[in-house]
Design a protein around this motif. Structure first.
Motif, PDB file in Angstrom:
ATOM      1  N   TYR A  23     -26.946 -17.066  58.402  1.00 33.74           N
ATOM      2  CA  TYR A  23     -27.178 -18.342  59.112  1.00 33.74           C
ATOM      3  C   TYR A  23     -26.458 -18.415  60.459  1.00 33.74           C
ATOM      4  N   HIS A  28     -31.000 -21.562  63.075  1.00 30.95           N
ATOM      5  CA  HIS A  28     -30.941 -20.986  61.723  1.00 30.95           C
ATOM      6  C   HIS A  28     -31.970 -21.671  60.824  1.00 30.95           C
ATOM      7  N   LEU A  33     -35.104 -17.385  60.402  1.00 37.61           N
ATOM      8  CA  LEU A  33     -34.439 -16.412  59.518  1.00 37.61           C
ATOM      9  C   LEU A  33     -35.466 -15.563  58.774  1.00 37.61           C
TER      10      LEU A  33
END
Ligand code: SF4
Length: 269
Positions: A23, A28, A33
């Motif tokens: 993260y 994030h 991700l």
């Protein structure tokens, strides 16, 4: 107090790569991700299971990473990826259980011995029952890691629930009642869904990025906001809110309170 099972890969849909830097980016979001983990997984899937090939892939992935780390002190490992074809489980692609026996974790950002022995603070600060509740409520790789690593958030939510119920809120009871568990999931999922946190790029939950790039705990400036402290404020901070004025703080508190009340409402009066 401490957790007696392994928090990184507890099963049941939950898995965590937070300590490997998952993260540690301004963006994030789940989408960002997912893209990065997919790229790392794909690149490493083409690398033979040798230190030379993994080392080269790791260097290439690090050099081509599309964003810098938010907190430079927290390393971001290029060996993190999806462990399954469905992309439901995050984990180390250099672990011997993944490579078929060869330990390639030395090709990552730490030594394999560090990866093997490290336990995050949640192992020491959460109870088994609290951790099992997070595992059951957040049975997906993205949300689980965000919640299980934030002890203050988990404790803060449960404390608010106890106040709302006027008595103990047993994590085991919450986990066993399907309606309660679904409402707890919506409460914990505020980590992903809470609106109005845009533009706070140097904040990660309770922490801010200081001038050196180090994480420092945040607090609310009640004098500047013209308000007093309220029980929801720890959770508001853990969600990453930086309210610029009293109405924004009141709105964030109301969001938290509504979600806590929704959990409490699953219990008979
Ligand atoms: S090598 Fe270590 S830091 Fe890198 S993904 Fe594996 S466990 Fe995490």
């Amino acid at each position: 107090m401490s957790v007696s099972f392994h928090l990184c890969q507890p099963g049941g849909g939950a898995s965590c790569g937070a300590c490997c830097g998952l993260y540690n980016f301004r963006d994030h979001s789940r989408a960002a991700l997912t893209r990065r983990l997919t790229a790392q997984t794909e690149r490493l899937s083409r690398a033979p299971h040798t230190p030379e090939a993994y080392g080269e892939a790791a260097r290439e992935l690090t050099a081509n990473r599309d964003a810098p780390a938010l907190f430079p002190i927290v390393r971001v490992c290029p060996l993190l990826g999806f462990l399954d074809a469905e992309h439901q489980r995050v984990g180390c692609l250099g672990h011997p259980r993944v490579t078929g026996g060869v330990d390639l974790r030395d090709c990552g950002v730490y030594r394999a011995t560090v990866c093997e022995s490290f336990t995050c603070p949640s192992f020491g600060w959460l109870t088994d029952a609290q951790a099992r509740l997070v595992q059951a409520a957040c049975a997906d790789w993205y949300l689980y890691g965000l919640v299980i690593t934030d002890v203050e958030f988990v404790r803060g939510c449960l404390k608010l629930l106890e106040w709302e119920l006027g008595g103990p809120a047993s994590p085991d009871v919450l986990r066993e009642r399907p309606d309660s568990l679904a409402a707890v999931r919506r409460l914990f999922a505020l980590k992903e869904t809470a609106p109005g946190r845009d533009g706070q790029a140097t904040v990660f939950g309770r922490f801010a990025h200081d001038t050196e790039g180090e994480p420092t705990p945040r607090s609310l400036d009640y004098a500047a906001l013209g308000t007093r402290a309220a029980p929801e404020d720890d959770v508001v901070l853990c969600l990453g809110y930086t309210p610029p004025d009293a109405p924004a703080l009141l709105a964030a508190r109301a969001l938290v309170r509504d979600h806590v009340r929704a959990v409490a409402a699953t219990f008979p009066a």
